[in-house]
Motif scaffolding. Structure first.
Motif, mmCIF file in Angstrom:
data_model
loop_
_atom_site.group_PDB
_atom_site.id
_atom_site.type_symbol
_atom_site.label_atom_id
_atom_site.label_comp_id
_atom_site.label_asym_id
_atom_site.label_seq_id
_atom_site.Cartn_x
_atom_site.Cartn_y
_atom_site.Cartn_z
ATOM 1 N N ARG A 1 127.591 -44.234 106.349
ATOM 2 C CA ARG A 1 126.976 -45.205 106.358
ATOM 3 C C ARG A 1 126.959 -46.213 105.164
ATOM 4 N NH1 ARG A 1 122.100 -41.401 107.637
ATOM 5 N NH2 ARG A 1 123.179 -40.655 109.895
ATOM 6 N N ASP A 2 126.759 -47.446 105.144
ATOM 7 C CA ASP A 2 126.823 -48.410 104.196
ATOM 8 C C ASP A 2 125.437 -48.099 103.114
ATOM 9 O OD1 ASP A 2 128.913 -49.952 104.912
ATOM 10 O OD2 ASP A 2 127.523 -51.171 106.103
ATOM 11 N N GLY A 3 125.711 -48.272 102.031
ATOM 12 C CA GLY A 3 124.807 -48.066 100.906
ATOM 13 C C GLY A 3 125.375 -47.343 99.594
ATOM 14 N N ALA A 4 124.584 -46.890 98.625
ATOM 15 C CA ALA A 4 124.953 -46.901 97.590
ATOM 16 C C ALA A 4 125.723 -45.475 97.363
ATOM 17 C CB ALA A 4 123.712 -46.386 96.409
ATOM 18 N N VAL A 5 125.705 -44.597 98.094
ATOM 19 C CA VAL A 5 126.348 -43.281 98.183
ATOM 20 C C VAL A 5 127.634 -43.569 98.809
ATOM 21 C CG1 VAL A 5 126.605 -41.174 99.331
ATOM 22 C CG2 VAL A 5 124.274 -41.528 98.275
ATOM 23 N N ALA A 6 127.783 -44.518 99.864
ATOM 24 C CA ALA A 6 128.991 -44.903 100.304
ATOM 25 C C ALA A 6 130.097 -45.715 99.392
ATOM 26 C CB ALA A 6 128.694 -45.767 101.754
ATOM 27 N N LYS B 1 135.179 -44.109 106.916
ATOM 28 C CA LYS B 1 134.174 -45.185 106.700
ATOM 29 C C LYS B 1 134.249 -46.043 108.291
ATOM 30 C CE LYS B 1 134.699 -49.670 104.285
ATOM 31 N NZ LYS B 1 135.582 -50.479 103.244
ATOM 32 N N THR B 2 135.217 -45.917 109.168
ATOM 33 C CA THR B 2 134.909 -46.621 110.302
ATOM 34 C C THR B 2 135.024 -45.774 111.637
ATOM 35 O OG1 THR B 2 137.585 -46.561 110.610
ATOM 36 C CG2 THR B 2 136.686 -48.422 109.321
ATOM 37 N N GLY B 3 135.154 -44.446 111.465
ATOM 38 C CA GLY B 3 135.252 -43.804 112.769
ATOM 39 C C GLY B 3 136.390 -43.922 113.510
ATOM 40 N N ASP B 4 137.312 -44.662 113.104
ATOM 41 C CA ASP B 4 138.787 -44.658 113.809
ATOM 42 C C ASP B 4 139.447 -43.558 114.025
ATOM 43 O OD1 ASP B 4 141.092 -45.499 114.879
ATOM 44 O OD2 ASP B 4 140.992 -47.577 114.001
#
Length: 220
Positions: free
Chosen positions: A112-117, A37-40
């Motif tokens: 990325r943000d969105g419905a699939v996320a 989610k963050t790439g951390d």
């Protein structure tokens, strides 16, 4: 009397170790999802480290189960519970592995943000609950909760189908993002497998209580 006390202490230790392993598996899933989610990269590394601890827990629990079976010679219900625990840890270890696989994907993409996320995160919550509840069912000897976890696997599978269908449609509309969508699909697939393994754990809980096991349980 002394032998009985040692036996009961080992059984209590087995339950404690399984509780700890279940908590680590839940943590691994949560860390893995947060990493994509963050790439951390720190979260991804923590996921891999947690997976390594899970593998150590598996070895310790297997040794404890073998000790109980060979030295204490349990009977009836205790025998089933110890045998079930021995099987469960294999599924729990795979949950750690698949969480690490999800974290590895974070080195390629950030979801990325969105419905699939949102669907991915909802699925992650579903399977995380399945993992923690399946171990709780064993510790509490709760047949009803084990059956609930098995039923919840259908919801996790339905989430995966919805995500897959949405990604197929997205690729058909913009195939320049095909690689990204495939990676997202892999995250969903790993989550589906984690749900399968949690359902398998619940099946072993059923076996420990009833003495029967559903050979059709999914997930490898």
């Amino acid at each position: 009397m002394a032998l009985r006390k040692v036996y009961e202490e080992q059984l209590n230790k087995l339950h404690d170790k399984l509780t700890q392993m279940g908590s680590l598996c839940t943590l691994a899933v949560e860390l893995a999802i947060e990493s994509v989610k963050t790439g951390d990269k720190n979260l991804a590394e923590r996921t891999r480290e947690t997976d390594e601890v899970i593998e150590q827990e598996e070895q310790e629990i297997e040794y404890l189960c073998q000790s109980l079976l060979l030295k204490q010679q349990p009977v009836a219900g205790d025998l089933r519970r110890i045998s079930a625990a021995q099987k469960m840890v294999s599924d729990l270890e795979r949950i750690g592995d698949q969480s690490a696989d999800i974290a590895e994907i974070s080195s390629y993409i950030i979801i990325r943000d969105g419905a699939v996320a949102e669907d991915i995160y909802a699925m992650a919550r579903e399977v995380t609950n399945m993992v923690s509840s399946s171990v709780d069912a064993f510790i509490r000897n709760d047949l009803a909760l084990a059956r609930d976890v098995i039923d919840w696997d259908d919801r996790a599978d339905a989430c995966f189908v919805d995500i897959k269908d949405d990604l197929i449609e997205a690729i058909s509309e913009d195939n320049s993002q095909g690689g990204y969508y495939v990676d997202v699909l892999m995250v969903a697939k790993y989550l589906e497998r984690i749900g399968d393994h949690a359902a398998n754990v619940a099946e072993w809980v059923k076996y420990s209580i009833l003495g029967t096991h559903d050979s059709e349980a999914a997930g490898t």
